[in-house]
Design an enzyme around this catalytic site. Structure first.
Site, mmCIF file in Angstrom:
data_model
loop_
_atom_site.group_PDB
_atom_site.id
_atom_site.type_symbol
_atom_site.label_atom_id
_atom_site.label_comp_id
_atom_site.label_asym_id
_atom_site.label_seq_id
_atom_site.Cartn_x
_atom_site.Cartn_y
_atom_site.Cartn_z
ATOM 1 N N GLN A 1 39.938 12.512 3.525
ATOM 2 C CA GLN A 1 40.208 11.293 3.279
ATOM 3 C C GLN A 1 41.378 10.460 3.446
ATOM 4 O O GLN A 1 41.370 9.661 4.148
ATOM 5 C CB GLN A 1 40.142 11.174 1.805
ATOM 6 C CG GLN A 1 38.597 11.280 1.071
ATOM 7 C CD GLN A 1 37.754 10.164 1.778
ATOM 8 O OE1 GLN A 1 37.841 9.133 1.436
ATOM 9 N NE2 GLN A 1 36.795 10.536 2.729
ATOM 10 N N ASN B 1 39.285 19.010 -4.477
ATOM 11 C CA ASN B 1 38.859 19.681 -3.324
ATOM 12 C C ASN B 1 39.832 19.453 -2.419
ATOM 13 O O ASN B 1 39.672 18.155 -1.655
ATOM 14 C CB ASN B 1 37.375 19.404 -2.679
ATOM 15 C CG ASN B 1 37.159 20.333 -1.564
ATOM 16 O OD1 ASN B 1 38.012 20.498 -0.825
ATOM 17 N ND2 ASN B 1 35.725 20.459 -1.451
ATOM 18 N N PRO B 2 40.810 20.200 -1.998
ATOM 19 C CA PRO B 2 41.888 19.898 -1.103
ATOM 20 C C PRO B 2 41.372 19.460 0.207
ATOM 21 O O PRO B 2 42.176 19.001 0.936
ATOM 22 C CB PRO B 2 42.927 20.952 -1.040
ATOM 23 C CG PRO B 2 42.679 21.607 -2.514
ATOM 24 C CD PRO B 2 41.130 21.375 -2.788
ATOM 25 N N LYS C 1 42.603 10.630 -9.585
ATOM 26 C CA LYS C 1 42.508 9.315 -9.190
ATOM 27 C C LYS C 1 42.055 9.382 -7.801
ATOM 28 O O LYS C 1 41.982 10.279 -7.148
ATOM 29 C CB LYS C 1 44.142 9.094 -9.027
ATOM 30 C CG LYS C 1 44.916 8.910 -10.192
ATOM 31 C CD LYS C 1 46.525 8.735 -9.947
ATOM 32 C CE LYS C 1 47.403 8.605 -11.260
ATOM 33 N NZ LYS C 1 48.713 8.220 -11.125
ATOM 34 N N GLU D 1 41.269 4.961 -0.414
ATOM 35 C CA GLU D 1 41.719 3.967 -0.009
ATOM 36 C C GLU D 1 43.574 4.195 0.192
ATOM 37 O O GLU D 1 44.100 3.672 1.209
ATOM 38 C CB GLU D 1 41.837 2.682 -0.926
ATOM 39 C CG GLU D 1 40.621 2.824 -2.200
ATOM 40 C CD GLU D 1 39.502 2.180 -1.373
ATOM 41 O OE1 GLU D 1 39.586 1.235 -0.377
ATOM 42 O OE2 GLU D 1 38.385 2.473 -1.798
ATOM 43 N N ALA E 1 34.850 9.470 -7.785
ATOM 44 C CA ALA E 1 35.431 10.913 -8.080
ATOM 45 C C ALA E 1 35.410 10.790 -9.429
ATOM 46 O O ALA E 1 34.937 11.676 -10.369
ATOM 47 C CB ALA E 1 36.210 11.385 -7.313
ATOM 48 N N ILE F 1 29.686 8.050 1.232
ATOM 49 C CA ILE F 1 29.694 7.475 2.637
ATOM 50 C C ILE F 1 30.664 8.198 3.510
ATOM 51 O O ILE F 1 31.060 7.723 4.553
ATOM 52 C CB ILE F 1 30.605 6.078 2.336
ATOM 53 C CG1 ILE F 1 32.039 6.124 1.752
ATOM 54 C CG2 ILE F 1 29.657 5.036 1.484
ATOM 55 C CD1 ILE F 1 32.550 4.651 1.488
#
Length: 747
Positions: free
Chosen positions: A644, A637-638, A707, A711, A515, A471
């Site tokens: 995010q 992936n930093p 993790k 969110e 993930a 998304i």
């Protein structure tokens, strides 16, 4: 030969980026089909009542109109409620478009005009005349609060409040320091870049292919098959790209029902797209009223926590979120009482919206904690440290990992928290009051059962496939990184397939579990392919790897070789050719560890620091800096991970200062149902956002130690901003959003 270095853990650009910026990526309303017809939804103008009469004659007389569907002529669909219930449906009766003449909320679809072109459908829809019989409606949560109830049936996957522990009311009564904060979070509506749409391609006896805006292709597939009585083999849902969702695409929305219904009836391809106005006619973050009561000693240590919440739901379903539970697990306290109730309104059923429940509940808790810090004269960060806990007291379990203390320390250092003067209104620059605010963030770290397939071909190319969605989070990219590492090849040689119901089973993309879940499945499938390839190499006659322990063999750079002697090996194509195979294809399924789930609690944590500047005379608020320090296990992936958190913080800014669905309760309608009046952050509203990833090793939460990050970025952000505004102005505003009128109101 260039040796391939590991990709996981390094910043990589999105593998789908070029397709998106060049327009090659196609979304639900961009797929074409021969003889494609177009549908236009007619929406209800009243909030409650019935359609007494609907006149479609003038609309049907317009050239190019194919059919107008209403409750009077809709095709038959499944009778029982359970047939209409999708994987994420709350308890109750799922909404059925065009089911009857009953009006349940304003904006409800009451007709679908299908025509040869979109323009014809839209013009014809304007000619549909509807006569209503109205009934008294209720859309004011505050007025209905007294009718709130504890939902009798719980929503699957949503933990109800735990039983009280200790004596929270008694401990509060004797507490030296007492704080009581009431707050309101209004309804917020999903407004992703891509409005909801569905293009149904008619394939005759082969069934239908549905291009839907969905976070779960297999959820939409099972819903469509169940509702319309179709074999799942005749329904394929394809959603390779989703233009933002964060909860709005978890459930099949009414546009896909209407598009499928029309396609089956007309036996031709049909597209139904919702307007931006119609995006305000379904799922939204529920309006919620909360009261948090804290009792503490003068040292700031909590002795009592009480958190009560009342949230809106529809007349049809008992939509539920985890709102108050966070107040029982985030800080150490032996006396806790939490309640969560629902009040029915004449609105559409709310739906999940980025960090559902936590965004609302943690806001209420964290502004109360800030008030407690002010009341005790203790630094807000120090107050949290004094109440830190290494156990989830709700379930009496230790955490799989928790680096929250490090989040506090690293975030405070990066932000310059030590420069904060404690007293409200003590910091200013020119005509602006300056405020520093802080809040804790928390979100569940979850993993779901997931499957993936990996296919290796002699040319050294690898294809991985799973039905999960992307998304905008970077799922394509991280799955490609994981796959490339597993077989020691460049990312350019990996193709990732997702967003298709025909692919291996995957959970809905939500809850920040994609993930951990799909990533682990892809990793498992690729490692099985790797093991199979090594097995072939060991079984070849005259192979330099014959009878070698597999643990001593490496697959990298297109070769299978002895780790200690890289020159002793074979090329992948040679191994497969000699073995007589044209591909190695394997599928694996992963599940969370049931023992860990029983014995441990898993959460992602963050510390959010915000700086605001408030014009003292005009009350205008500017968020000028945000630092978000996050502990989320292994960062795949930093670059995409940082993206995010940035997105979550921006949504948190909107929650704090701008987003609000304004109801005219006399009409029962959302009045600001457009981007001109429903405000969201724009470039000028977004400050410098500094993301700090705190190192956190977790060998229990998931096979990859991952993790979720989707969110956590929003949780705590609105509270940090609200707390900063209090520090700047000395005025506590708990009714979101914090607008000029509330800051200037002296009442």
């Amino acid at each position: 030969m260039t040796t391939v270095t590991p990709f996981v853990g390094t910043p990589r650009s999105r593998v789908d980026g070029r397709a998106k910026v060049t327009g090659a990526a196609r979304y639900a309303a961009e797929f074409d089909a021969p003889e494609l017809a177009h549908g236009w939804v007619v929406s209800s103008a009243v909030a409650r009542g019935r359609v007494a009469r609907i006149d479609t004659d003038a609309a049907m007389a317009m050239p190019g109109v194919l059919k107008i569907f209403t409750h009077e002529n809709r095709p038959r669909t499944a009778w029982f409620d359970y047939k209409h219930r999708d994987q994420t449906a709350p308890p109750g009766h799922p909404f059925r478009p065009l089911y009857s003449d009953t009006i349940l909320h304003s904006g409800q679809p009451i007709a679908l005009v299908v025509a040869e072109t979109l323009d014809i459908a839209r013009d014809a829809a304007s000619l549909v005349r509807v006569l209503y019989e109205t009934e008294e409606h209720a859309t004011d949560l505050a007025a209905e609060r007294g009718k709130a109830y504890v939902p009798p049936k719980k929503r699957s996957g949503i933990k109800p409040p735990p039983k009280p522990r200790g004596d929270a009311p008694g401990a509060f009564a004797s507490a030296p320091v007492q704080v009581r904060q009431e707050s309101r979070v209004p309804a917020e509506y999903h407004n992703p870049m891509e409005p909801h749409a569905a293009t149904v391609v008619w394939k005759g006896k082969d069934g239908i292919v549905v291009h839907d805006k969905t976070q779960g292709a297999q959820n939409s597939q099972s819903y469509i098959a169940s509702v319309f009585g179709l074999s799942p083999s005749k329904v394929q849902v394809v959603a390779p790209f989703v233009g933002g969702a964060f909860g709005s695409g978890l459930r099949p929305q009414y546009q896909v029902f209407l598009a499928v219904m029309a396609a089956l009836e007309l036996e031709r391809s049909v597209r139904v797209s919702l307007t931006r106005d119609q995006m305000f006619t379904f799922g939204h973050r529920p309006e919620t009223l909360q009261t948090v009561t804290l009792g503490a000693g003068r040292d700031g240590k909590l002795v009592s926590v009480q958190h009560d919440a009342v949230a809106e739901t529809s007349r049809l379903e008992d939509y539920q979120e985890v709102v108050v539970n966070w107040s029982g697990l985030l800080y150490r306290c032996d006396n806790v009482a939490l309640t969560y109730r629902l009040a029915q309104l004449d609105v559409s059923t709310p739906c999940d919206m980025r960090a559902p429940g936590a965004t609302i509940g943690v806001f209420a808790l964290e502004i109360a904690m800030d008030e407690l810090a002010h009341a005790t004269g203790i630094d807000p960060v120090e107050l949290r440290l004094r109440n830190h806990t290494d156990r989830d007291q709700n379930e009496d379990k230790p955490f799989t990992s928790k680096e929250l203390r490090a989040c506090y320390a690293k975030g405070a250092e990066r932000f310059g928290w030590s420069k904060r003067k404690p007293a409200p209104r003590s910091m200013r620059e020119g005509s602006e009051l300056v405020g520093y605010g802080f809040a804790t963030g928390v979100w569940e770290a979850m993993m779901m059962k997931s499957s993936a397939r990996a296919t290796l071909t002699p040319d050294g190319r690898l294809t991985v496939a799973t039905a999960t969605a992307d998304i905008g989070t970077g799922t394509y990219t991280i799955l490609t990184q994981i796959a490339a590492d597993a077989l020691g090849m460049p990312m350019e040689k990996v193709t990732t397939l997702i967003g298709d119901s025909s692919l291996p089973t995957s959970p809905i993309e939500g809850g920040s579990w994609a993930a951990a879940s799909s990533g682990a499945a892809v990793d498992a499938a690729c490692r099985s392919v790797r093991d199979a390839l090594i097995g072939l190499a060991r079984g070849l006659e005259d192979s330099p790897l014959a009878n070698i322990d597999p643990d001593r063999v490496t697959v990298r750079d297109g070769r299978v070789f002895l780790t200690a002697a890289p020159d002793q090996g074979l090329a992948i194509d040679a191994v497969m050719a000699a073995s007589g195979v044209d591909k190695i294809e394997l599928e694996e399924t992963v599940l969370p560890d049931p023992k860990t789930m029983l014995t441990h609690a898993a959460y992602t944590h963050s510390a959010v620091f915000a700086e605001v500047r408030v014009d003292e005379e005009l009350g205008i608020v500017r968020v000028t800096r945000v630092v978000n320090a996050v502990a989320a296990g292994r960062i795949l992936n930093p670059k995409t991970a940082r993206s995010q958190i940035l997105g979550g913080v921006v949504m948190g800014i909107g929650m704090a200062l701008e987003e609000e669905a304004l109801h005219d309760h006399a009409l029962g309608r959302v009045m600001n149902h457009n981007f001109a009046e429903y405000h969201i952050p724009v470039n000028a509203d977004v400050p410098d956002i500094d993301v700090v990833f705190v190192e956190e090793h977790d060998d229990k939460v998931s096979p990859l130690g991952v993790k979720g990050l989707g969110e956590i970025g929003i949780v705590g952000t609105a509270a940090a901003i609200a707390n900063a505004i209090f520090h700047a102005t000395g005025k506590r505003v708990n009714d979101l959003p914090i607008t000029v009128d509330k800051l200037l109101d002296e009442a």
